[in-house]
Design a protein around this motif. Structure first.
Motif, PDB file in Angstrom:
ATOM      1  N   TYR A  50       0.865  -1.175   0.000  1.00 52.47           N
ATOM      2  CA  TYR A  50       0.000   0.000   0.000  1.00 52.47           C
ATOM      3  C   TYR A  50       0.900   1.223   0.000  1.00 52.47           C
ATOM      4  N   VAL A 102      -3.241   5.865  -1.235  1.00 57.93           N
ATOM      5  CA  VAL A 102      -3.486   6.324  -2.601  1.00 57.93           C
ATOM      6  C   VAL A 102      -3.528   5.163  -3.582  1.00 57.93           C
ATOM      7  N   ILE A 103      -2.864   4.079  -3.235  1.00 61.52           N
ATOM      8  CA  ILE A 103      -2.872   2.946  -4.162  1.00 61.52           C
ATOM      9  C   ILE A 103      -2.516   1.688  -3.373  1.00 61.52           C
ATOM     10  N   ILE A 157       2.379  -2.787  -7.900  1.00 67.53           N
ATOM     11  CA  ILE A 157       2.723  -1.485  -7.354  1.00 67.53           C
ATOM     12  C   ILE A 157       4.139  -1.078  -7.788  1.00 67.53           C
ATOM     13  N   ASP A 166       4.238   0.367 -11.184  1.00 66.87           N
ATOM     14  CA  ASP A 166       3.423   1.555 -11.424  1.00 66.87           C
ATOM     15  C   ASP A 166       4.332   2.745 -11.714  1.00 66.87           C
ATOM     16  N   VAL A 195       4.635   5.510  -8.926  1.00 63.60           N
ATOM     17  CA  VAL A 195       5.330   4.996  -7.746  1.00 63.60           C
ATOM     18  C   VAL A 195       6.813   4.894  -8.035  1.00 63.60           C
TER      19      VAL A 195
END
Lengths: 337, 290, 237
Positions: free
Chosen positions: C208, C216-217, C224, C227, C230
Motif C-alpha cells: 500500500y 493512494v494505491i 505497485i 506503477d 510509484v
C-alpha cells in the motif's frame, strides 16, 4: 479550524455596561475600604486574625513570586519567615532600635539569605529544589534551638517581645495600630510586586519558568534572575515573618516547623499559583480554616489542608483566583449576549 | 578506640533504617521520577497499625507480617487512587499532591492514635546472646532485618519474571506495553513494595525513636540524603548510601557537631550532594536533551 | 486467502492534529504486506493506531475477524500481535537475554526455553552477546534484538516499523533475508512499514502507498512496483 476562532474570540471586555478594568479597580478599592473599616468593628481576637491574614498575604506573595511565577518550587519558605521573625525579635530584645526599623533590616537579612540559598539552588531542577527546600524546612526548628546561638535566640524558650504601641495622640488601641502598620506595609508590597511582575522583569521571570533555555537564548541572565528572584521572594516572606513576630509578640523554634512551610504551600495552592491577588484568599484560608476545624479535632485542620491540597490539584489547579477569573469571563460572555 | 567502633557499628544499625527508606524512595523514583515526600509518614502509619495489633495481643511477628501486608495494599491503593491522576502532571502539581498525602497521613495518625508518644517493643530481647558492648540486641537485629529485606528485594528483582517486568516497566513503559506488561499495575506494585519496605524501617526505628506521628521526619530526611548520596536511580547505591549516612551521622554527632543539629547535617549533605555530584556516588550521569 | 488484519476507516490524531483520514488496508494470512510512504505520511501512526498506543484512534480494526479497536495495548499484544516499534524500543539497561525474556512475558507455555535457541538461530550474533547490556549493542544488533523480542511472543502477526532505519545497507540486506525466513518458517504474517521502497517491494507480496494520511494505491507488490508514478516518486528510476 474551529479551534482557532474559539481562542481568538476576544475575552469579555465588559460586564453590565462597564469595562472589566473598571470593575477590577472598583473591586480593589472596595477591598481597601473594607480593610480600613474592619478593625473598628471586630473583637481584638478577630482583629489579630485579620492582622495575620495581611502577614500571610505578604509571605504568600513572596512564595508565589518564586514558585508560582518563577517556577522554583520551595517547600521551605517557613525558614525565611522564621529568619525574618527572629531578626526582629533579636533586634528588639538586644538593641534600642524601634520596631518599625527592624522590618527593613529583616527584609535585607532575608534577601541575603534567600540569595545565598538561591545560588546552590541554581543547579537544582524542580524536584530536587523541592527536596532541598523541604530539608531546609525540616531542619529549621533544630537550628533555631542550637545551643551555640542560644545567647541570641533564647533556645527552646524563644523570645518574648513587646507589642508596639501607637504613637501618642493616635486614637487607636495597640491591636488596631498594629493592624494598620501591617496594612501600611502590605499595600506598598503588593504594588511593588504588581509592578515587578507585570513589567519586563516579570516577563523574564515567567519566561524562565516556562522555557529556561529559550529565555537564556533571548539574552536573559537566567542565573542572575533566578537567584535574585529567590532573594526577593525570601525578602517578602521575611518581612512577613517580622510583622508576624510583632503580632504574636513571641518567637520560638517550634512555631517554625515544617508545617509552617506546608501552610504556606496550602495558601499558595488555594489562592492560586501565579496569581497576585489570589494570595489574599490563600492567606484568609490558612488563618481561618484551622480555627473552624480545630473544633472538630486537633488533627482536623491538617487533614482538611491535605484534602484541599490534593483536591485543588485535581479540580481547580488555578486556585480560587483562577476560578474567579474563569467565572468572570463566563459572566462577561453572558453579559455580552 | 572502642568508642569509635561503637559509633561506627551503631551507625550501621541506624543506617539500615535509612537504607530501607532510601530503597523505598528509589523504587518509586525509578518507575515514575517522583520523589515521595510522604514515604516517611506512610511508614509511620504502618508502624501504628503494628502497634494497634500488638496492643490487641497479637504476637510480635504476626503483627509484623500482617503490617507488611497492610502496607503493601495501602501502597497499591494510594498509587491507583491518589497518584494515578497526576502521573504526568508538572513537577509542582506532583510535589503538592505528595505534600497533601504527607499532611493527611500525619493528621490521620494524630486523629486516630493521638499525638502522645508511645513506646514500641523490639522483637529482640535485650539479654539475647548476640548482644554485646558494641551493639545492643536490637541494633544487631535491625542490621539483620535490613540485610534480609535488601536481599529479598534483590532476589525478587533479579530472578523473578515479575521483578524483571517491573524493571522493564520502569525503564521503558512503551516497549513494556508492547510485550504485554500491564505497566499501570507494575507502578502500583512498586508503590506496594515501597510501602512494605518503608514499614519495615518504621517498625525497626520505633523502639529507638518512639512512636509518634512525627517520628519519621528526621529519618525521612536522612533517607533522602542516603538516596541522593548513593544515586537516586540506583537502588543498591541508595542502600549503600543509607549505611554511609548512618555512620557519618554518628561520627559527626560524636566528634564534630554534637547531636543537637543532626537535621542540619542532613540538610548540608542533601544540598552538598545535589550541588557537587547530583548523580550520587553510584548513580549514572544523565544528560537532558534540549 | 483470508485477511488476518483488516482496518476500516481507521483515523488517528495526536491531540488536535489529525494524521490519518480513514485507512482501509488488509494483511493477508501468512503473507508480507508493506506500507510505503514518505516521511510524515502516517506510516508509524498507522501501526500505533492498530495497537491503540500513544495516539487517539477511531475506526475499526479486525484481527482474525474480531474487533480489537478500543482494547488496551497490552491486551492486543496478548492476542498475538507483536509490534517492533520505531527506535527499536530496546530495554537498554537490561541484558540481551532479559530483553528476550520480557518478549515472552505473557506466555505461560513450556516452549519458551526452546525459543531462545530458535531466535538465536536466526541471529547468532545475539547469542554471543546474551549477557551483554542491550544498550551497548550496535544499531543493527538492536534491530535484531527487537525482532527477536517480538518473536519470543510467538506472534501471529508481526508489525515492523522501519527495520532498515539508520542501518548500513549490508545489515539491511541481512535483516530482510532473515525476515523472509521468519515469515516462511514461523507462519507469521507481517505488516512492514518502510521508506526503503525497493527492498520492501522485493520482500512483500502486497503493498500500500500512504500519502498524507490516506492510502493512494494498493495491490500486489509486483503491480505497485511497476506503477509509473510509484517508480518515479519512491523508487527513483
Amino acid at each position: 479550524m474551529a479551534i482557532i476562532s474559539e481562542t481568538t474570540r476576544p475575552v469579555a471586555a465588559s460586564f453590565a455596561g462597564l469595562p472589566l478594568r473598571t470593575w477590577q479597580t472598583l473591586g480593589v478599592a472596595l477591598v481597601f475600604i473594607v480593610a480600613c473599616v474592619l478593625p473598628f468593628t471586630t473583637s481584638s481576637y478577630h482583629l489579630f486574625q485579620l492582622t495575620m491574614v495581611l502577614v500571610y498575604a505578604i509571605a504568600l506573595l513572596g512564595l508565589n513570586i518564586l514558585t508560582g511565577f518563577n517556577g522554583q518550587v520551595s517547600l521551605g519558605h517557613g525558614a525565611f519567615y522564621a529568619i525574618g521573625a527572629y531578626t526582629t525579635a533579636i533586634l528588639l530584645d538586644n538593641t534600642a532600635i524601634p520596631y518599625w526599623a527592624t522590618l527593613p533590616i529583616a527584609g535585607i537579612v532575608c534577601l541575603g539569605a534567600g540569595f545565598l540559598f538561591g545560588l546552590p539552588a541554581l543547579r537544582l531542577e524542580g524536584l530536587y529544589l523541592a527536596l532541598a527546600t523541604f530539608a531546609l524546612a525540616v531542619a529549621t526548628p533544630q537550628l533555631l534551638k542550637f545551643r551555640g546561638f542560644e545567647k541570641w535566640t533564647g533556645g527552646v524558650q524563644g523570645i518574648v517581645i513587646d507589642k508596639p504601641s501607637p504613637p501618642a495622640g493616635v486614637p487607636l488601641d495597640s491591636d488596631q495600630w498594629l493592624y494598620f502598620v501591617c496594612l501600611a506595609v502590605t499595600v506598598p508590597m503588593f504594588l511593588i510586586g504588581w509592578n515587578l511582575l507585570r513589567g519586563r522583569t516579570g516577563r523574564a521571570i515567567v519566561a524562565i519558568r516556562d522555557h529556561p533555555i529559550a529565555a537564556a537564548s533571548m539574552g536573559i541572565d537566567t542565573a542572575m534572575y533566578k537567584s535574585l528572584t529567590f532573594g526577593v521572594s525570601a525578602m517578602y516572606t521575611g518581612i512577613a515573618g517580622a510583622l508576624g513576630a510583632l503580632a504574636a509578640q513571641f518567637v520560638s523554634p517550634d512555631s517554625f516547623s515544617v508545617f509552617l512551610s506546608i501552610s504556606l504551600i496550602v495558601g499558595l495552592v488555594v489562592g492560586g499559583i501565579a496569581s497576585i491577588f489570589g494570595v489574599l484568599f490563600g492567606a484568609a484560608f490558612i488563618v481561618f480554616i484551622p480555627n473552624i476545624a480545630d473544633q472538630i479535632s486537633k488533627a482536623a485542620p491538617w487533614a482538611i489542608y491535605g484534602i484541599f491540597l490534593i483536591g485543588f490539584m485535581y479540580v481547580l489547579p488555578t486556585g480560587v483566583a483562577g476560578g474567579v477569573k474563569r467565572l468572570g469571563s463566563l459572566l462577561g460572555r453572558m453579559g455580552k449576549r | 578506640m572502642q568508642v569509635f567502633w561503637h559509633q561506627v557499628l551503631s551507625g550501621l544499625a541506624t543506617g539500615g533504617i535509612y537504607a530501607s527508606i532510601a530503597l523505598a524512595l528509589v523504587m518509586i523514583y525509578q518507575a515514575t521520577h517522583h520523589i515521595n515526600f510522604a514515604q516517611g509518614e506512610l511508614a509511620m502509619f504502618s508502624t501504628y497499625i503494628a502497634w494497634m495489633m500488638l496492643d490487641a495481643g497479637f504476637p510480635y511477628w504476626a503483627a509484623f507480617f500482617l503490617t507488611l501486608v497492610f502496607s503493601f495494599i495501602a501502597g497499591v491503593l494510594i498509587e491507583r487512587i491518589v497518584v494515578r491522576p497526576v502521573e504526568n502532571a508538572p513537577v509542582l502539581t506532583v510535589v503538592i499532591v505528595f505534600v497533601g498525602l504527607l499532611v493527611i497521613t500525619n493528621s490521620l495518625a494524630g486523629w486516630i492514635f493521638s499525638y502522645t508518644i508511645k513506646s514500641f517493643p523490639s522483637p529482640f530481647p535485650s539479654n539475647a546472646w548476640y548482644a554485646s558492648s558494641y551493639l545492643s540486641a536490637h541494633e544487631i537485629g535491625m542490621i539483620a532485618v535490613t540485610f534480609g529485606v535488601l536481599l529479598l528485594v534483590f532476589l525478587f528483582f533479579r530472578f523473578t519474571p515479575l521483578g524483571l517486568a517491573m524493571r522493564g516497566a520502569a525503564q521503558n513503559p512503551v516497549s513494556s506495553r508492547l510485550v504485554g506488561i500491564r505497566v499501570g499495575w507494575m507502578l502500583a506494585l512498586g508503590w506496594g513494595l515501597a510501602g512494605t519496605v518503608g514499614a519495615v524501617a518504621g517498625m525497626m526505628a520505633a523502639p529507638i525513636v518512639y512512636l509518634d506521628p512525627n517520628m519519621m521526619s528526621g529519618i525521612l530526611l536522612y533517607g533522602f540524603a542516603a538516596a541522593l548520596l548513593g544515586g537516586i536511580d540506583n537502588p543498591w547505591g541508595a542502600a549503600a548510601g543509607g549505611f554511609i549516612v548512618g555512620v557519618l551521622e554518628n561520627l559527626a554527632g560524636a566528634y564534630v557537631v554534637g547531636t543537637e543539629i543532626k537535621l542540619t547535617v542532613a540538610l548540608v549533605l542533601i544540598v552538598g550532594v545535589l550541588v557537587v555530584r547530583p548523580s550520587g556516588l553510584f548513580g549514572r550521569v544523565l544528560v537532558t536533551r534540549v | 486467502m483470508s485477511a488476518i488484519l483488516e482496518t476500516r476507516g481507521l483515523r488517528a490524531a495526536y491531540g488536535p492534529t489529525k494524521v490519518l483520514h480513514g485507512i482501509d488496508l488488509a494483511v493477508e494470512q501468512g503473507g508480507i504486506t508493506t506500507l510505503l510512504g514518505a516521511n510524515g505520511a502516517g506510516k508509524t501512526t498507522t501501526l500505533r493506531a492498530i495497537c491503540n498506543m500513544m495516539v487517539r484512534a477511531t475506526g475499526e480494526v479486525l484481527f482474525a475477524g474480531a474487533r480489537i479497536d478500543g482494547k488496551a495495548t497490552e491486551d492486543i499484544v496478548r492476542l498475538g500481535i507483536a509490534h517492533v516499534p520505531d527506535g527499536r524500543g530496546t530495554f537498554s539497561m537490561l541484558t540481551v537475554e532479559e530483553n528476550l525474556r520480557l518478549g515472552a512475558y505473557t506466555r505461560r507455555d513450556r516452549g519458551v526455553a526452546a525459543d531462545y535457541d530458535r531466535v538465536y538461530g536466526y541471529f547468532p550474533r545475539l547469542a554471543e552477546r546474551r549477557k551483554q547490556q542491550a544498550g551497548t549493542l550496535s544499531g543493527g544488533e538492536q534491530q535484531m534484538l527487537a525482532i527477536s523480542r517480538a518473536l519470543m511472543l510467538r506472534p501471529k502477526l508481526l508489525l515492523l516499523d522501519e527495520p532498515s532505519f539508520g542501518l548500513a545497507p549490508i545489515i539491511v540486506q541481512e535483516i530482510f533475508r532473515i525476515l523472509r525466513a521468519i515469515n516462511q518458517q514461523e507462519q507469521v504474517s507481517v505488516l512492514l512499514v518502510e521508506q526503503n521502497a525497493s527492498m520492501a517491494l522485493a520482500l512483500a507480496d502486497h503493498a500500500y502507498l500512504l500519502e498524507t494520511g490516506e492510502i493512494v494505491i494498493g495491490g500486489p507488490a509486483a503491480v505497485i512496483g511497476s506503477d509509473e508514478s510509484v517508480r518515479r516518486a519512491y523508487l527513483g528510476y
